[in-house]
Design a protein around this motif. Structure first.
Motif, mmCIF file in Angstrom:
data_model
loop_
_atom_site.group_PDB
_atom_site.id
_atom_site.type_symbol
_atom_site.label_atom_id
_atom_site.label_comp_id
_atom_site.label_asym_id
_atom_site.label_seq_id
_atom_site.Cartn_x
_atom_site.Cartn_y
_atom_site.Cartn_z
ATOM 1 N N LEU A 111 0.821 -1.204 0.000
ATOM 2 C CA LEU A 111 0.000 0.000 0.000
ATOM 3 C C LEU A 111 0.863 1.265 0.000
ATOM 4 C CD1 LEU A 111 -2.808 1.278 0.195
ATOM 5 C CD2 LEU A 111 -2.637 1.096 2.701
ATOM 6 N N GLU A 112 1.962 1.224 0.765
ATOM 7 C CA GLU A 112 2.859 2.385 0.807
ATOM 8 C C GLU A 112 3.433 2.687 -0.568
ATOM 9 O OE1 GLU A 112 2.259 0.844 4.739
ATOM 10 O OE2 GLU A 112 2.984 -0.129 2.903
ATOM 11 N N CYS A 113 3.786 1.625 -1.301
ATOM 12 C CA CYS A 113 4.335 1.820 -2.656
ATOM 13 C C CYS A 113 3.276 2.397 -3.588
ATOM 14 C CB CYS A 113 4.849 0.493 -3.203
ATOM 15 S SG CYS A 113 6.322 -0.113 -2.356
ATOM 16 N N ALA A 114 2.027 1.922 -3.421
ATOM 17 C CA ALA A 114 0.946 2.461 -4.245
ATOM 18 C C ALA A 114 0.753 3.957 -3.990
ATOM 19 C CB ALA A 114 -0.358 1.698 -3.965
ATOM 20 N N GLU A 115 0.812 4.347 -2.716
ATOM 21 C CA GLU A 115 0.711 5.776 -2.376
ATOM 22 C C GLU A 115 1.869 6.571 -2.989
ATOM 23 O OE1 GLU A 115 0.531 6.062 1.825
ATOM 24 O OE2 GLU A 115 -1.552 5.393 1.968
ATOM 25 N N GLU A 116 3.052 5.992 -2.955
ATOM 26 C CA GLU A 116 4.222 6.660 -3.522
ATOM 27 C C GLU A 116 4.068 6.850 -5.024
ATOM 28 O OE1 GLU A 116 6.224 7.668 -1.344
ATOM 29 O OE2 GLU A 116 7.854 8.525 -2.527
ATOM 30 N N ILE A 117 3.480 5.828 -5.699
ATOM 31 C CA ILE A 117 3.252 5.941 -7.149
ATOM 32 C C ILE A 117 2.302 7.087 -7.454
ATOM 33 C CG2 ILE A 117 2.154 4.782 -9.110
ATOM 34 C CD1 ILE A 117 3.277 2.136 -7.991
ATOM 35 N N LEU A 118 1.243 7.202 -6.664
ATOM 36 C CA LEU A 118 0.280 8.288 -6.881
ATOM 37 C C LEU A 118 0.905 9.660 -6.608
ATOM 38 C CD1 LEU A 118 -3.007 6.797 -5.386
ATOM 39 C CD2 LEU A 118 -2.512 7.261 -7.782
ATOM 40 N N LEU A 119 1.741 9.741 -5.581
ATOM 41 C CA LEU A 119 2.379 11.014 -5.239
ATOM 42 C C LEU A 119 3.316 11.506 -6.335
ATOM 43 C CD1 LEU A 119 3.187 10.514 -1.440
ATOM 44 C CD2 LEU A 119 1.522 12.075 -2.436
ATOM 45 N N HIS A 120 3.953 10.584 -7.040
ATOM 46 C CA HIS A 120 4.909 10.950 -8.087
ATOM 47 C C HIS A 120 4.345 10.712 -9.478
ATOM 48 C CE1 HIS A 120 8.271 11.576 -5.289
ATOM 49 N NE2 HIS A 120 7.745 10.568 -4.593
ATOM 50 N N LEU A 121 3.025 10.724 -9.582
ATOM 51 C CA LEU A 121 2.389 10.423 -10.869
ATOM 52 C C LEU A 121 2.729 11.462 -11.935
ATOM 53 C CD1 LEU A 121 0.508 8.273 -12.026
ATOM 54 C CD2 LEU A 121 -1.429 9.771 -11.500
ATOM 55 N N GLU A 122 2.861 12.735 -11.524
ATOM 56 C CA GLU A 122 3.169 13.785 -12.498
ATOM 57 C C GLU A 122 4.527 13.560 -13.164
ATOM 58 O OE1 GLU A 122 3.179 17.692 -10.935
ATOM 59 O OE2 GLU A 122 3.205 18.663 -12.892
ATOM 60 N N GLU A 123 5.452 12.979 -12.416
ATOM 61 C CA GLU A 123 6.794 12.743 -12.951
ATOM 62 C C GLU A 123 6.850 11.516 -13.862
ATOM 63 O OE1 GLU A 123 8.414 14.145 -8.573
ATOM 64 O OE2 GLU A 123 9.261 12.361 -9.521
ATOM 65 N N THR A 124 5.938 10.564 -13.660
ATOM 66 C CA THR A 124 6.035 9.281 -14.375
ATOM 67 C C THR A 124 4.990 9.103 -15.461
ATOM 68 O OG1 THR A 124 4.640 8.214 -12.693
ATOM 69 C CG2 THR A 124 7.030 8.170 -12.345
ATOM 70 N N ASP A 125 3.907 9.875 -15.427
ATOM 71 C CA ASP A 125 2.807 9.686 -16.377
ATOM 72 C C ASP A 125 2.745 10.889 -17.322
ATOM 73 O OD1 ASP A 125 -0.639 8.563 -16.026
ATOM 74 O OD2 ASP A 125 0.513 9.173 -17.788
ATOM 75 N N GLU A 126 3.032 10.656 -18.602
ATOM 76 C CA GLU A 126 3.049 11.761 -19.567
ATOM 77 C C GLU A 126 1.653 12.313 -19.828
ATOM 78 O OE1 GLU A 126 2.978 8.879 -23.526
ATOM 79 O OE2 GLU A 126 4.698 10.164 -23.137
ATOM 80 N N ASN A 127 0.615 11.550 -19.508
ATOM 81 C CA ASN A 127 -0.771 12.007 -19.711
ATOM 82 C C ASN A 127 -1.360 12.646 -18.453
ATOM 83 O OD1 ASN A 127 -0.939 11.026 -22.395
ATOM 84 N ND2 ASN A 127 -1.198 8.943 -21.592
#
Length: 1258
Positions: free
Chosen positions: A33-49
């Motif tokens: 769950l912590e990793c999932a939260e981290e993915i959402l927090l850094h979504l702007e850096e990783t998701d071009e859309n």
């Protein structure tokens, strides 16, 4: 967000579902769950859309709507606060604005609101999760079997349909909606089709091939007679503007603009005329205004994001707007029958043209707007100018009350539902003024002028428009006083025009091009002219109008070009005798202060009018050149008289009694009187900005009150003045250059405050730094944290101030010092930090390592001991840059970092004495001397001989300056002064009979300062091989004779100032210099001085000459200010501003006045600053060519030091550099050509003022 409906909740749920579906793979692949939260927090850096998600767009738009205005305000405040100061980078501004935003109430409320809303949405989604999944699966199976038409009959929730439409909204569905929107369809079908369209994600609608057809259909449907249907179309437009990307909103916007353009051109449209006015309750008008308002709202929002998209999108939006606003109907013969153009309706919803301000703010959009205005839509500018002209003509022909009655926005507080033709014209006028004002700020905007108006033969130029604006200030009516409020006053014509002119004044380039010309200036001064003649200023001119005019004049005067225009007119060399603006304003202020203008007597606004025009004059007399023009009007006396009168009134004010009905009125009246008293003190204080102005201020007797007022503002960290670019430094330095000023600074608490601050920084450090950053071991002579405090103290320590503050005082030298005992005055600082002659003083210091640098201790080769050695050698050696060798102030690299011996006891090590005594040591003095005297042939005509001497002196200074030294110079000076003293035209002071002999003065004593100066002179003279043994007694005798000789010419003065209680307080460096020039011959020296004392030059070279002299006016004597300060250094500052402006600005930025350092140079005859031969050339040049060359030499020095001064301004140690460092590389002869140019330009003015030192009028 205050009203969160079910529809809004459904929309947010759909957006979140789209987001989660897009990142589903990333989240499900997370190990925890912590990793999932981290993915959402850094979504702007990783998701071009990331920025294409509807939820992200929604959040961004919501933040812009909530915080956008506040962020823009903060940006403007930050930018305006930094003008003319240090330029800060983009990152700095972003950090500042971000911090202020996050600390704001709006941000906290927004976050709280968003949190609550999202909790509701998420909780609802969790509760419905299983149900939504089941219904979604059933719908997918059903859609696969059914036709596309079944989609529209689906009764599921908005959130459900919106989520699924993002995958299945296709061309067929959009075509079906188009068919159902047809006017032939039943009302319910059309409503439901429109509802379905509004519920669909905008990105899906845009991606359909039928989008263009839909856009055209929607434009047609805007004219639908069904108000509910057309309102829902507008709702779709608004939703598209809010949630869609620019290329979609661009098409919606342009279609709406095109629709409005066609609507206004249609003969079937029911558009009101000027005669009928606009009734907002009319349904047709109401719907039209809604469409215009929606267009305007998008206009104001678009600039915040269109820079992120291709320029063509922005250009289409701009062009469609300008095309709409430039639309004009066929004009009827009667103006009243004119059909209202689109610009009238835009003005109704945006009277101040905020949309245009935003479009012109960024270069990106401004270039497009200006290009299109110039090429295709210049008529928009023409009609705006035409509207201003028509309103002005209305003001000229109608009475004030009629215009006011027809200008309801100015004073009507009640909500208005009907606007008459006159009111519409007025609102359009306000819109035009704001639009034109914003246009004039920019160079390309000004290039759109001149313009051609209908029914007008001549073109309207930029100057014509500015004159029109100016006349509107005093021709147009103001709101009645009972109606005036902050909000309503903003819409009065005078206030609107004044605000435009203020903005133009604040942009230097714009102010110079628009306002700094005679035509505009004459228009501004017209009401003043008329009032001076005893007539009413203008048909509707009021006190408020005069205040506005004074405000503009003050801003113009704060610009250098504007000041020159006020002082000398547009053509400085013109022979016209008409008075310039500065003279007219000064005369008018004089009449106001003396209450010679009767029409304002008894008015509550009269003091404000006085204050406004005093502020204009303050901008003028706060400069050297401005004061020269205004001196004849004696404004300092008039202002001081007004202050004394107001001060008496404030003392007599009754104390308000609680519960009394008169409390509020008495309180308001007392506040007004106190405010007026403070304004007058501020006006008087600004005289201290120049040396001559400080003399005038001291003559008023108000210097103590003015300095106390300045200290109170300084303690509260208030700005010194609205138009001043820098702080109190220059004023404090000027005041501290005089004895009376130093006493005023001390009595006000200013000096005590600086010393307390210095001690706190030195001993305790800054608490906010120590918490996070431990203090490092000191390696510099002075910590940077303490440097500012030391420099503030250095600014105060001119010789007159030092003598007045510590003269005749002994050191406390206490047996014990408490650790809590804080120094309170200059003598305490010397006792505690400089003369550390006891263990008690050392033990009393908290941080000895940082406080001991001026004291003595065991030698350790570090930066502190190196600095101390430098100081000790410096104060024991006399000579210019070549004549003395000072040890470096820093350690050198290598095995021997400091090869210089430490100076701890006499004699001074010989390595510090230069081998090069003088540059002319090896010259053939005899031959050159003979040639020089041959050129100075004696003539029968004395005047002819003097002029020949001066010509030959100029040639020799340019060709062979080194031969003008030694015995040759002494003989030349002796012969020249003899002839000058025998010429009545050259003599300035009357002859004085002196019969005292050596025996008469032998038993008189010199002051300890004079005795010390004698020893230093003899030591320096022997080093230069100019003096022999016995010179000390001879120089002592000369000084005693001089004191008695000058005492015969002194007036009797009773004063509390130490400098006026007896003989001249310092050493007579000029006499010491002459004694050395005459090679120690006491008879020749004193004979020369007696003859020289008759010349005007003696007043400026020989400072003791005019010490409490009876030849000066009594108020000048009592001020304790020498003519060198209020005359020579005054003109040095004036010429410095004109000749070396960068240096002048550097002084102001450093908070230091050129006059103080020049006074120090001149007082000590440039000893320790120049080599001996240059000192000789300085004296000879002034004696041969006149006292004004003293000014020219100082200007030449500043020109020579320009690069060094600019560098030390950057390092913030300009004061230390100028006071400590010798004038490296400066030669008087090298700047002789330059000084001759200065003589040609300035001599008449300088010599006239120098000759007037005996006259009371200055």
């Amino acid at each position: 967000m205050a009203h969160f409906s079910g529809e809004d909740q459904a929309m947010l749920q759909a957006m979140l579902r789209q987001l989660f579906h897009s990142v589903k793979e990333k989240i499900t692949g997370a190990p925890s769950l912590e990793c999932a939260e981290e993915i959402l927090l850094h979504l702007e850096e990783t998701d071009e859309n990331f920025h294409n998600y509807e939820f992200v767009k929604y959040l961004r738009q919501h933040i812009c709507n909530t915080l956008g205005p506040m962020i823009e305000d903060e940006m403007e405040k930050w930018t305006s606060n930094q003008n003319q100061g240090d330029e800060f980078g983009y990152d700095t501004i972003v950090q500042h604005v971000t911090k202020r935003t996050q600390e704001s109430r709006e941000y906290k409320e927004m976050m709280h609101s968003l949190k609550n809303i999202m909790m509701i949405v998420v909780e609802s989604m969790i509760n419905k999760f299983e149900e939504d999944e089941i219904r979604s699966q059933e719908r997918r199976r059903k859609i696969q079997k059914e036709k596309s038409s079944s989609y529209c009959t689906d009764n599921c929730s908005d959130s459900d349909s919106s989520f699924n439409q993002s995958y299945k909204f296709c061309q067929g569905k959009l075509q079906l909606i188009l068919d159902q929107l047809d006017p032939g369809q039943p009302k319910e079908v059309r409503y439901e089709a429109l509802q379905t369209l509004c519920s669909a994600p905008p990105s899906d609608v845009l991606n359909c091939e039928n989008w263009t057809t839909l856009c055209e259909k929607l434009t047609v449907f805007l004219s639908d007679p069904d108000p509910v249907f057309s309102d829902r179309i507008l709702k779709f437009y608004a939703q598209t503007f809010t949630l869609s990307p620019l290329h979609m909103t661009k098409e919606i916007y342009t279609s709406l603009a095109k629709y409005l353009e066609l609507y206004f051109l249609s003969r079937e449209s029911h558009i009101p005329t000027l005669s009928t006015g606009v009734d907002i309750t009319n349904s047709n008008v109401n719907r039209l205004l809604k469409k215009v308002r929606l267009l305007n709202e998008y206009q104001k929002e678009a600039p915040s994001f269109w820079i992120r998209h291709p320029e063509k999108y922005m250009e289409e939006i701009v062009e469609s707007t300008l095309s709409l606003l430039s639309l004009k109907h066929d004009q009827s013969h009667l103006v009243s029958q004119k059909i209202l153009d689109p610009i009238y309706f835009l003005a109704l919803v945006d009277a101040k043209a905020v949309w245009f301000k935003k479009w012109m703010h960024a270069y990106y959009s401004r270039t497009t707007v200006l290009r299109l205005l110039e090429k295709k839509y210049k008529s928009l500018i023409t009609t705006a100018v035409q509207q201003c002209v028509q309103y002005f003509e209305l003001c000229e022909t109608m009475k004030a009350n009629e215009v006011l009655r027809h200008s309801k926005p100015c004073g009507n507080k009640q909500k208005t539902f009907y606007y008459s033709g006159q009111e519409l014209q007025y609102i359009y006028f306000i819109h035009s003024v704001c639009l034109l004002g914003r246009l004039l700020i920019y160079k390309q905007g000004r290039k759109l002028f001149p313009v051609k108006l209908k029914n007008r033969k001549d073109l309207v130029s930029l100057t014509d428009l500015l004159v029109l604006f100016t006349q509107l200030i005093y021709y147009s009516p103001s709101c009645p006083k009972m109606m005036t409020s902050v909000h309503l006053e903003n819409y009065s014509p005078a206030s609107m025009v004044t605000e435009v002119l203020r903005i133009l004044c604040d942009q230097k380039e714009c102010a110079v091009e628009c306002l700094c010309n005679n035509t505009v200036m004459e228009a501004l001064l017209q009401p003043v002219h008329n009032l001076m003649k005893g007539t009413k200023a203008a048909p509707h001119c009021s006190e408020t109008a005069l205040i506005h005019i004074a405000d503009i004049l003050a801003r113009i005067a704060s610009v250098e070009e504007g000041l020159i225009l006020l002082l000398y007119g547009e053509n400085m060399n013109s022979s016209e005798e008409s008075p310039t603006g500065a003279h007219i304003i000064a005369q008018f202020l004089k009449k106001l202060l003396d209450e010679d203008i009767s029409i304002f007597s008894g008015s509550e606004m009269f003091p404000v009018v006085k204050g406004a025009f005093t502020s204009v004059c303050r901008q003028i007399y706060g400069t050297c050149e401005g004061l020269q023009v205004l001196v004849p009007y004696s404004l300092h006396e008039s202002i001081a008289k007004e202050w004394k009168k107001t001060s008496l009134l404030s003392e007599r004010l009754p104390t308000p009694i609680e519960g009394s009905d008169s409390v509020s009125s008495v309180s308001q009246g007392s506040q007004n009187i106190v405010a007026w008293e403070e304004n007058l003190l501020d006006d008087l204080l600004n005289f201290a900005a120049t040396p001559k102005g400080l003399l005038l201020l001291q003559r008023t007797g108000a210097i103590n009150e003015c300095v106390t007022f300045m200290f109170n503002r300084y303690a509260k960290k208030l700005q010194i003045s609205r138009h001043k670019k820098f702080g109190y430094g220059v004023l404090v330095t000027q005041v501290a250059s005089t004895a009376a000023g130093a006493i005023a600074l001390q009595s006000s608490g200013f000096i005590n405050s600086l010393i307390t601050e210095l001690w706190a920084n030195l001993e305790c450090g800054r608490d906010d730094v120590r918490v996070t950053h431990p203090r490092s071991t000191p390696v510099d002579p002075i910590d940077r944290s303490c440097q500012k405090s030391f420099l503030a103290l250095v600014n105060l320590l001119s010789y007159p101030a030092v003598y007045e503050l510590i003269g005749n005082q002994g050191l406390p030298n206490k047996a014990e010092y408490s650790l809590r005992e804080v120094p309170a005055c200059i003598i305490d600082i010397i006792d505690r930090l400089i003369i550390l002659n006891s263990e008690a003083k050392i033990r009393s210091l908290f941080n000895y390592e940082q406080s001991h640098i001026f004291g003595l201790r065991d030698f350790i080769i570090d930066s502190l001991s190196v600095e101390r050695n430098h100081v000790l050698v410096r104060i024991n050696l006399i000579g210019g840059p070549v004549e003395r060798l000072l040890p470096p102030r820093i350690l050198e690299k290598g095995d021997d970092p400091y090869p210089w011996p430490m100076f701890s006891s006499y004699p001074l090590p010989k390595c510090y004495m230069s081998d090069c005594v003088t540059r002319n040591a090896d010259l053939k003095q005899d031959n050159d001397l003979g040639k020089l005297f041959l050129r100075f042939k004696t003539s029968d005509k004395q005047t002819e001989w003097i002029e020949n001497c001066r010509r030959q002196f100029r040639k020799m200074m340019k060709a062979k300056p080194d031969i003008i030294s030694g015995a040759a110079l002494g003989e030349l000076l002796e012969k020249l002064v003899l002839h000058l003293s025998e010429s009545p035209s050259e003599c300035y002071f009357p002859p004085v009979e002196y019969t005292a002999t050596d025996a008469n003065v032998k038993n008189e004593s010199l002051s300890s300062v004079q005795q010390l100066g004698v020893k230093m002179t003899v030591r320096y003279g022997k080093f230069l091989k100019l003096l022999k043994d016995g010179a000390e007694s001879d120089l002592t005798l000369v000084l005693k004779h001089c004191e008695r000789f000058l005492k015969q010419q002194q007036a009797c003065v009773k004063s509390s100032l130490l400098c006026l209680q007896g003989s001249y307080t310092g050493h007579d460096w000029f006499v010491s210099s002459l004694f050395m020039i005459m090679l120690g011959d006491k008879e020749k020296t004193f004979r020369f001085l007696q003859q020289f004392s008759r010349l005007l030059t003696s007043a400026f070279l020989w400072l003791p000459r005019l010490h409490i002299s009876r030849y000066l006016p009594m108020d000048t004597i009592e001020s304790g200010i020498h003519p060198v300060y209020f005359c020579s250094t005054h003109y040095i500052e004036m010429l410095l501003k004109a000749e070396v402006p960068l240096v002048f600005s550097a002084f102001h930025m450093s908070g230091f006045a050129p006059s103080q350092i020049c006074l120090q140079w001149i007082t000590q005859c440039f000893w320790n600053y120049l080599d001996w031969i240059e000192i000789c050339h300085y004296i000879a040049t002034c004696v041969f060519l006149g006292p004004d060359y003293q000014v020219y030499i100082c200007i030449a020095i500043f020109k020579h030091l320009q690069q060094d001064i600019l560098q030390h301004t950057q390092t913030q140690d300009l004061q230390v550099f100028l006071k400590e460092e010798a004038l490296q590389g400066f030669r008087v002869s090298a700047y002789f050509d330059y000084m001759e140019i200065l003589e040609q330009n300035y001599r008449p003015v300088l010599l006239r003022d120098m000759r007037n030192i005996r006259v009371q009028s200055t």
